[in-house]
Design a protein around this motif. Structure first.
Motif, PDB file in Angstrom:
ATOM      1  N   LEU A   1       0.832  -1.194   0.000  1.00  0.00           N
ATOM      2  CA  LEU A   1       0.000   0.000   0.000  1.00  0.00           C
ATOM      3  C   LEU A   1       0.871   1.250   0.000  1.00  0.00           C
ATOM      4  N   VAL A   2       1.928   1.221   0.785  1.00  0.00           N
ATOM      5  CA  VAL A   2       2.815   2.385   0.863  1.00  0.00           C
ATOM      6  C   VAL A   2       3.507   2.617  -0.478  1.00  0.00           C
ATOM      7  N   MET A   3       3.921   1.544  -1.141  1.00  0.00           N
ATOM      8  CA  MET A   3       4.569   1.680  -2.450  1.00  0.00           C
ATOM      9  C   MET A   3       3.608   2.294  -3.465  1.00  0.00           C
ATOM     10  N   ALA A   4       2.360   1.870  -3.445  1.00  0.00           N
ATOM     11  CA  ALA A   4       1.365   2.415  -4.372  1.00  0.00           C
ATOM     12  C   ALA A   4       1.131   3.898  -4.098  1.00  0.00           C
ATOM     13  N   ILE A   5       1.059   4.254  -2.823  1.00  0.00           N
ATOM     14  CA  ILE A   5       0.866   5.660  -2.452  1.00  0.00           C
ATOM     15  C   ILE A   5       2.045   6.502  -2.929  1.00  0.00           C
ATOM     16  N   LEU A   6       3.255   6.004  -2.709  1.00  0.00           N
ATOM     17  CA  LEU A   6       4.443   6.753  -3.139  1.00  0.00           C
ATOM     18  C   LEU A   6       4.510   6.882  -4.651  1.00  0.00           C
ATOM     19  N   ALA A   7       4.180   5.827  -5.372  1.00  0.00           N
ATOM     20  CA  ALA A   7       4.212   5.877  -6.837  1.00  0.00           C
ATOM     21  C   ALA A   7       3.228   6.911  -7.366  1.00  0.00           C
ATOM     22  N   VAL A   8       2.017   6.903  -6.848  1.00  0.00           N
ATOM     23  CA  VAL A   8       1.010   7.875  -7.292  1.00  0.00           C
ATOM     24  C   VAL A   8       1.429   9.291  -6.895  1.00  0.00           C
ATOM     25  N   TYR A   9       1.945   9.458  -5.685  1.00  0.00           N
ATOM     26  CA  TYR A   9       2.347  10.784  -5.219  1.00  0.00           C
ATOM     27  C   TYR A   9       3.428  11.381  -6.111  1.00  0.00           C
ATOM     28  N   PHE A  10       4.498  10.620  -6.345  1.00  0.00           N
ATOM     29  CA  PHE A  10       5.596  11.168  -7.133  1.00  0.00           C
ATOM     30  C   PHE A  10       5.215  11.376  -8.593  1.00  0.00           C
ATOM     31  N   GLN A  11       4.361  10.513  -9.120  1.00  0.00           N
ATOM     32  CA  GLN A  11       3.937  10.725 -10.494  1.00  0.00           C
ATOM     33  C   GLN A  11       3.030  11.950 -10.611  1.00  0.00           C
ATOM     34  N   MET A  12       2.145  12.138  -9.652  1.00  0.00           N
ATOM     35  CA  MET A  12       1.295  13.334  -9.661  1.00  0.00           C
ATOM     36  C   MET A  12       2.144  14.598  -9.490  1.00  0.00           C
ATOM     37  N   LYS A  13       3.152  14.528  -8.635  1.00  0.00           N
ATOM     38  CA  LYS A  13       4.049  15.670  -8.429  1.00  0.00           C
ATOM     39  C   LYS A  13       4.782  15.997  -9.731  1.00  0.00           C
ATOM     40  N   GLU A  14       5.237  14.966 -10.419  1.00  0.00           N
ATOM     41  CA  GLU A  14       5.940  15.170 -11.686  1.00  0.00           C
ATOM     42  C   GLU A  14       5.013  15.771 -12.744  1.00  0.00           C
ATOM     43  N   LEU A  15       3.786  15.269 -12.794  1.00  0.00           N
ATOM     44  CA  LEU A  15       2.834  15.803 -13.773  1.00  0.00           C
ATOM     45  C   LEU A  15       2.398  17.221 -13.415  1.00  0.00           C
ATOM     46  N   ARG A  16       2.342  17.529 -12.126  1.00  0.00           N
ATOM     47  CA  ARG A  16       1.963  18.872 -11.704  1.00  0.00           C
ATOM     48  C   ARG A  16       3.039  19.886 -12.073  1.00  0.00           C
TER      49      ARG A  16
END
Length: 95
Positions: A1-16
């Motif tokens: 769960l933590v890995m999924a959260i981190l993956a989504v967070y960093f990808q959203m940050k990159e897209l932002r």
């Protein structure tokens, strides 16, 4: 769960930092796959709690388990599609 959260967070940050319009098709597909993995992770936690609770949930646990397997399969197909598209682009083949 933590890995999924981190993956989504960093990808959203990159897209932002760039913009959604500038994002490539591969990045968008990858983001969708990461959100699916995030959903699967949450369902996995719910499934484990239901399974270990000792209560009888009937077919609900079987349905959750089946849905997580289908979602894993779909996200895997999306990841492979993204990798194939990126490989073709790196070879100069535009799809």
């Amino acid at each position: 769960l933590v890995m999924a959260i981190l993956a989504v967070y960093f990808q959203m940050k990159e897209l932002r930092e760039s913009s959604w319009v500038e994002a490539t098709r591969e990045d968008k597909i990858d983001l969708v796959a990461n959100f699916i993995v995030f959903g699967v992770s949450i369902l996995g936690v719910v499934f484990r709690h239901m399974d270990h609770s000792g209560m009888d949930f009937g077919d609900a646990t079987d349905q959750i388990e089946l849905s997580t397997l289908v979602m894993w399969l779909f996200s895997s197909v999306l990841y492979v599609t993204t990798d194939v598209l990126r490989y073709k682009e790196s070879q100069g083949i535009h799809v």
